[in-house]
Motif scaffolding. Structure first.
Motif, PDB file in Angstrom:
ATOM      1  N   MET A   1       0.844  -1.182   0.000  1.00 48.74           N
ATOM      2  CA  MET A   1       0.000   0.000   0.000  1.00 48.74           C
ATOM      3  C   MET A   1       0.891   1.248   0.000  1.00 48.74           C
ATOM      4  SD  MET A   1      -3.135   0.791   2.494  1.00 48.74           S
ATOM      5  CE  MET A   1      -2.982   2.202   3.512  1.00 48.74           C
ATOM      6  N   LYS A   2       0.553   2.180  -0.836  1.00 44.71           N
ATOM      7  CA  LYS A   2       1.328   3.419  -0.919  1.00 44.71           C
ATOM      8  C   LYS A   2       0.995   4.350   0.232  1.00 44.71           C
ATOM      9  CE  LYS A   2       2.499   4.119  -5.705  1.00 44.71           C
ATOM     10  NZ  LYS A   2       2.472   5.049  -6.801  1.00 44.71           N
ATOM     11  N   THR A   3       1.990   5.112   0.607  1.00 42.96           N
ATOM     12  CA  THR A   3       1.778   6.135   1.629  1.00 42.96           C
ATOM     13  C   THR A   3       1.146   7.362   0.983  1.00 42.96           C
ATOM     14  OG1 THR A   3       3.931   7.136   1.238  1.00 42.96           O
ATOM     15  CG2 THR A   3       3.829   5.362   2.877  1.00 42.96           C
ATOM     16  N   ILE A   4       0.674   8.267   1.792  1.00 38.17           N
ATOM     17  CA  ILE A   4       0.132   9.520   1.265  1.00 38.17           C
ATOM     18  C   ILE A   4       1.217  10.243   0.473  1.00 38.17           C
ATOM     19  CG2 ILE A   4      -0.717  11.821   1.888  1.00 38.17           C
ATOM     20  CD1 ILE A   4      -2.185  10.494   4.224  1.00 38.17           C
ATOM     21  N   GLY A   5       2.420  10.279   1.038  1.00 40.08           N
ATOM     22  CA  GLY A   5       3.531  10.933   0.349  1.00 40.08           C
ATOM     23  C   GLY A   5       3.841  10.294  -0.989  1.00 40.08           C
ATOM     24  N   GLY A   6       3.781   8.978  -1.034  1.00 38.90           N
ATOM     25  CA  GLY A   6       4.015   8.266  -2.295  1.00 38.90           C
ATOM     26  C   GLY A   6       2.951   8.587  -3.331  1.00 38.90           C
ATOM     27  N   LYS A   7       1.721   8.720  -2.876  1.00 40.72           N
ATOM     28  CA  LYS A   7       0.628   9.062  -3.787  1.00 40.72           C
ATOM     29  C   LYS A   7       0.782  10.485  -4.310  1.00 40.72           C
ATOM     30  CE  LYS A   7      -2.679   5.840  -1.825  1.00 40.72           C
ATOM     31  NZ  LYS A   7      -3.963   5.667  -1.142  1.00 40.72           N
ATOM     32  N   VAL A   8       1.177  11.399  -3.417  1.00 36.43           N
ATOM     33  CA  VAL A   8       1.388  12.789  -3.838  1.00 36.43           C
ATOM     34  C   VAL A   8       2.500  12.840  -4.884  1.00 36.43           C
ATOM     35  CG1 VAL A   8       2.175  15.063  -3.070  1.00 36.43           C
ATOM     36  CG2 VAL A   8       0.491  13.804  -1.710  1.00 36.43           C
ATOM     37  N   LYS A   9       3.577  12.120  -4.645  1.00 32.07           N
ATOM     38  CA  LYS A   9       4.693  12.096  -5.596  1.00 32.07           C
ATOM     39  C   LYS A   9       4.261  11.506  -6.930  1.00 32.07           C
ATOM     40  CE  LYS A   9       9.482  10.694  -6.171  1.00 32.07           C
ATOM     41  NZ  LYS A   9      10.650  10.082  -5.513  1.00 32.07           N
ATOM     42  N   ALA A  10       3.486  10.425  -6.899  1.00 26.22           N
ATOM     43  CA  ALA A  10       3.010   9.804  -8.133  1.00 26.22           C
ATOM     44  C   ALA A  10       2.154  10.776  -8.942  1.00 26.22           C
ATOM     45  CB  ALA A  10       2.225   8.532  -7.811  1.00 26.22           C
ATOM     46  N   ILE A  11       1.308  11.538  -8.258  1.00 29.57           N
ATOM     47  CA  ILE A  11       0.474  12.536  -8.929  1.00 29.57           C
ATOM     48  C   ILE A  11       1.351  13.603  -9.569  1.00 29.57           C
ATOM     49  CG2 ILE A  11      -1.191  14.410  -8.541  1.00 29.57           C
ATOM     50  CD1 ILE A  11      -2.414  12.565  -6.328  1.00 29.57           C
ATOM     51  N   ARG A  12       2.351  14.066  -8.818  1.00 34.60           N
ATOM     52  CA  ARG A  12       3.258  15.095  -9.335  1.00 34.60           C
ATOM     53  C   ARG A  12       3.984  14.597 -10.580  1.00 34.60           C
ATOM     54  NH1 ARG A  12       8.609  15.865  -8.877  1.00 34.60           N
ATOM     55  NH2 ARG A  12       8.944  14.451  -7.129  1.00 34.60           N
ATOM     56  N   LEU A  13       4.483  13.374 -10.515  1.00 32.35           N
ATOM     57  CA  LEU A  13       5.227  12.831 -11.655  1.00 32.35           C
ATOM     58  C   LEU A  13       4.306  12.574 -12.854  1.00 32.35           C
ATOM     59  CD1 LEU A  13       7.614  10.380  -9.777  1.00 32.35           C
ATOM     60  CD2 LEU A  13       8.161  12.633 -10.753  1.00 32.35           C
ATOM     61  N   LYS A  14       3.080  12.162 -12.579  1.00 37.64           N
ATOM     62  CA  LYS A  14       2.106  11.939 -13.652  1.00 37.64           C
ATOM     63  C   LYS A  14       1.880  13.218 -14.461  1.00 37.64           C
ATOM     64  CE  LYS A  14      -2.705  10.762 -14.450  1.00 37.64           C
ATOM     65  NZ  LYS A  14      -4.011  10.562 -13.826  1.00 37.64           N
TER      66      LYS A  14
END
Length: 58
Positions: free
Chosen positions: A1-14
């Motif tokens: 499961m991704k962390t909130i920080g990981g999700k934020v980073k994924a959104i930024r990179l997307k």
């Protein structure tokens, strides 16, 4: 499961944004964004609301 920080980073990179540009879009400092992405701190409810609102415009 991704962390909130990981999700934020994924959104930024997307959206192909660097930390400076992304932080500016959601109204926080680049340092704060870095801490969120690294899991050192969690975003406030207000930051999450801004993130959601701004992403609807991208």
């Amino acid at each position: 499961m991704k962390t909130i920080g990981g999700k934020v980073k994924a959104i930024r990179l997307k959206h192909e944004l660097n930390q400076i540009a992304f932080a500016d879009k959601i109204g926080i400092s680049q340092g704060r964004l870095s801490e969120i992405e690294q899991g050192k701190t969690k975003p406030s409810a207000e930051t999450l609301k801004e993130l959601r609102k701004k992403l609807m415009l991208i």
